[in-house]
Design a protein around this motif. Structure first.
Motif, PDB file in Angstrom:
ATOM      1  N   ARG A   1       0.832  -1.209   0.000  1.00  0.00           N
ATOM      2  CA  ARG A   1       0.000   0.000   0.000  1.00  0.00           C
ATOM      3  C   ARG A   1       0.866   1.257   0.000  1.00  0.00           C
ATOM      4  O   ARG A   1       0.489   2.283  -0.592  1.00  0.00           O
ATOM      5  N   GLU A   2       2.019   1.188   0.669  1.00  0.00           N
ATOM      6  CA  GLU A   2       2.941   2.333   0.644  1.00  0.00           C
ATOM      7  C   GLU A   2       3.427   2.587  -0.783  1.00  0.00           C
ATOM      8  O   GLU A   2       3.574   3.739  -1.206  1.00  0.00           O
ATOM      9  N   TYR A   3       3.676   1.501  -1.502  1.00  0.00           N
ATOM     10  CA  TYR A   3       4.134   1.655  -2.885  1.00  0.00           C
ATOM     11  C   TYR A   3       3.032   2.214  -3.783  1.00  0.00           C
ATOM     12  O   TYR A   3       3.309   2.901  -4.767  1.00  0.00           O
ATOM     13  N   VAL A   4       1.784   1.929  -3.438  1.00  0.00           N
ATOM     14  CA  VAL A   4       0.680   2.524  -4.192  1.00  0.00           C
ATOM     15  C   VAL A   4       0.699   4.042  -4.017  1.00  0.00           C
ATOM     16  O   VAL A   4       0.542   4.801  -4.983  1.00  0.00           O
ATOM     17  N   VAL A   5       0.911   4.491  -2.800  1.00  0.00           N
ATOM     18  CA  VAL A   5       0.990   5.931  -2.527  1.00  0.00           C
ATOM     19  C   VAL A   5       2.149   6.546  -3.301  1.00  0.00           C
ATOM     20  O   VAL A   5       2.021   7.622  -3.913  1.00  0.00           O
ATOM     21  N   LYS A   6       3.296   5.844  -3.306  1.00  0.00           N
ATOM     22  CA  LYS A   6       4.454   6.338  -4.057  1.00  0.00           C
ATOM     23  C   LYS A   6       4.156   6.390  -5.562  1.00  0.00           C
ATOM     24  O   LYS A   6       4.566   7.331  -6.245  1.00  0.00           O
ATOM     25  N   LEU A   7       3.462   5.370  -6.041  1.00  0.00           N
ATOM     26  CA  LEU A   7       3.085   5.340  -7.461  1.00  0.00           C
ATOM     27  C   LEU A   7       2.225   6.545  -7.798  1.00  0.00           C
ATOM     28  O   LEU A   7       2.455   7.245  -8.794  1.00  0.00           O
ATOM     29  N   GLN A   8       1.213   6.792  -6.974  1.00  0.00           N
ATOM     30  CA  GLN A   8       0.277   7.877  -7.249  1.00  0.00           C
ATOM     31  C   GLN A   8       0.921   9.255  -7.080  1.00  0.00           C
ATOM     32  O   GLN A   8       0.485  10.224  -7.708  1.00  0.00           O
ATOM     33  N   SER A   9       1.975   9.333  -6.256  1.00  0.00           N
ATOM     34  CA  SER A   9       2.641  10.622  -6.038  1.00  0.00           C
ATOM     35  C   SER A   9       3.797  10.848  -7.000  1.00  0.00           C
ATOM     36  O   SER A   9       4.455  11.888  -6.939  1.00  0.00           O
ATOM     37  N   GLY A  10       4.059   9.856  -7.874  1.00  0.00           N
ATOM     38  CA  GLY A  10       5.046  10.057  -8.927  1.00  0.00           C
ATOM     39  C   GLY A  10       6.462   9.655  -8.578  1.00  0.00           C
ATOM     40  O   GLY A  10       7.416  10.104  -9.239  1.00  0.00           O
TER      41      GLY A  10
END
Length: 571
Positions: free
Chosen positions: A209-218
């Motif tokens: 889920r942390e990586y999802v946040v990183k993905l969405q934040s670029g």
């Protein structure tokens, strides 16, 4: 003007003359040859509205209707049906004009910009049999609408965003010393291994889920890995598309990620219009149009507690993009029937919010499920979803064995080419020939049969016509069609119905209408060929019958192409 439209306009004019201007003539193809070619079945309804005797009204309609040069015979049957038999001269002239036209007399009266959303696989894993129906139904509709002259824009709304990509990224980084390029060669196995870790280890799930946040934040590293997943997964999809002969390309991909920047704007616009209500921390549009048995309005959730977005949010952004940027006047969503309620609610919210103009046609082109012989969704014996590429490979293999048994002396390269065309066509036609909303049982034997309403039967029917021209020698391309025998009349009648059939398939978004027509065409050609010698005929009769054969071949090839099915010169 197509035959159905012509008859409808003439009978509508006659009904107006006898005092029923709002009545529909209800023109139908005759159910039996003894009832003529068409029937006007709307007289009884008009008579009921006028409170008069239907047979008497039918006589008045016959006295007024102008079918000079069109019909040879008109008769009243039963309580007020009107049977219509078209003249041979009219059929021959109509068929000749139709064959001279590049589009065989078809073409929409008013063209539209039609966006067709189809296939739409999840790019975290390989395509499976569950993606087949959307892909081939959508592709056939794309071909039909384009052929009718509409501007068609294909949209492959792939799943390329969300938790699954965080999960895959975490798994790849966790195993970065392994040969991940090799592992990703089988994307399905890679995804399955990552999912096991996600479900079994809460710490791994949190990391995902942390990586999802990183993905969405670029985040640059995560975006680079994400792009690798997309490229590998899209290559899997494109291999399937090529094998199926679909029109979809990489340029048609417009995934969920494309709308990410617009999602907060969607929320703000809904809020500004007073459509949003906060409910248990989530942002919701309540729909009075959809109430449960207790009378409570349905909740269409567009933002989760904590701020996360959902499919509903991106679907609203997608609808607005397709009308505002692509200029769609009609949007077709070729998606599983189980998503029906979601689309009903989506369309309602999109209109309420003004994201879609009131005159834009939105349609969920729903389809049923492909079933195994156990009556359950089609899977492997171990209960896993079947990779679509494996299913298509097996279709070609089975078709190769079938072709080899029938033509053992044919060279292998030719047999492989025929096997590809027949195997893929069999899978596609078996699906397209069913009403799209129906569930159906996947059956190798029936779909590869050379008898009945199957692709091999239709492909073979085309090769029979092709063989006639190989033997015929010089053919007069401008030969006059002269219909004498009943079998010639029946074949010509079927051929001139092609424009009406295409219009019906498009308006109903049902390719099975075209499949049924092509099967009728093939059987009527067979009866014509049996009853009317072609190559042994002489003079003008021979030339006329060859012209009929040529019209049948051209119409058959066009119709099969609109289903995405290849014709063959030999089988």
């Amino acid at each position: 003007m197509a035959v159905y439209q012509l008859l409808t306009s003439r009978f509508a004019a006659a009904l107006a003359q006898v005092g029923a201007p709002d009545a529909s003539p209800n023109i139908q193809v005759a159910s039996k040859p003894e009832f003529g070619d068409y029937q006007a079945n709307g007289i009884m309804g008009a008579a009921k509205a006028l409170k008069t005797n239907p047979r008497a009204l039918a006589e008045q309609v016959l006295a007024c209707v102008d079918l000079a040069g069109i019909a040879d015979k008109l008769e009243i049957a039963g309580p007020g049906f009107i049977n219509i038999t078209l003249s041979n001269e009219f059929l021959a002239q109509t068929l000749s004009s139709q064959q001279a036209d590049a589009r065989l007399g078809t073409g929409a009266a008013q063209t539209e910009t039609v966006v067709i959303d189809y296939s739409s696989p999840n790019l975290a894993k390989e395509m499976h049999v569950g993606h087949l129906r959307s892909s081939i139904i959508g592709d056939s509709l794309t071909r039909i609408y384009s052929y009718l002259g509409h501007k068609v824009i294909r949209q492959n709304h792939v799943g390329d965003w969300g938790t699954q990509f965080g999960m895959l990224t975490a798994y790849m980084l966790e195993n970065e010393n392994q040969d991940n390029e090799l592992a990703l060669g089988d994307l399905e196995s890679f995804y399955r291994a990552a999912k096991v870790r996600f479900d079994a280890d809460p710490a791994f799930a949190d990391l995902s889920r942390e990586y999802v946040v990183k993905l969405q934040s670029g985040d640059a590293q995560v975006r680079e890995l994400w792009q690798r997943f997309l490229n590998i997964s899209m290559q899997h999809c494109e291999d399937v598309y090529q094998k199926l002969g679909l029109l979809l390309t990489r340029a048609d991909v417009k995934g969920e990620s494309s709308y990410n920047d617009d999602l907060p704007v969607v929320i703000n616009d809904l809020r500004a219009q007073g459509l949003l209500v906060e409910s248990q921390g989530a942002q919701v549009v309540f729909l009075d149009e959809f109430r449960n048995k207790d009378g409570d309005a349905a909740a269409f959730i567009v933002q989760k507690q904590g701020g996360g977005f959902l499919y509903s949010t991106s679907d609203l952004a997608t609808a607005r993009y397709r009308t505002g940027v692509l200029g769609a006047s009609r949007i077709l969503y070729v998606v599983d029937a189980r998503q029906g309620l979601h689309f009903q609610q989506l369309f309602t919210v999109a209109r309420k919010a003004g994201f879609v103009p009131a005159d834009t046609h939105l349609e969920h082109v729903a389809f049923g499920t492909m079933m195994g012989d156990d009556g359950k969704p089609f899977k492997t014996r171990s209960g896993e979803l079947i990779k679509l590429v494996d299913l298509l490979t097996e279709a070609e293999s089975r078709a190769f064995d079938l072709v080899s048994s029938k033509n053992p002396t044919m060279d292998e390269a030719t047999r492989k080419h025929i096997a590809h065309a027949v195997g893929i066509a069999a899978v596609k036609y078996s699906d397209l020939s069913k009403h799209r909303t129906s569930d159906y049982v996947f059956d190798w034997n029936s779909m590869l049969s050379f008898e009945g309403n199957t692709a091999p039967y239709l492909q073979y029917a085309y090769t029979r016509i092709a063989s006639i021209f190989r033997q015929a020698g010089t053919v007069d391309a401008n030969a006059k069609i002269d219909l004498i025998e009943p079998a010639e009349h029946a074949l010509a009648l079927t051929l001139v119905q092609f424009p009406d059939i295409l219009q019906q398939a498009a308006s109903d978004t049902c390719p099975h209408v075209l499949c049924s027509y092509l099967y009728t065409l093939a059987t009527r050609f067979s009866r014509f060929y049996d009853a009317c010698p072609v190559l042994k005929a002489e003079g003008e009769i021979r030339s006329s019958r060859l012209a009929l054969c040529q019209a049948a071949a051209k119409t058959m090839q066009t119709g099969l192409d609109l289903l995405g099915i290849e014709v063959l010169q030999e089988m």
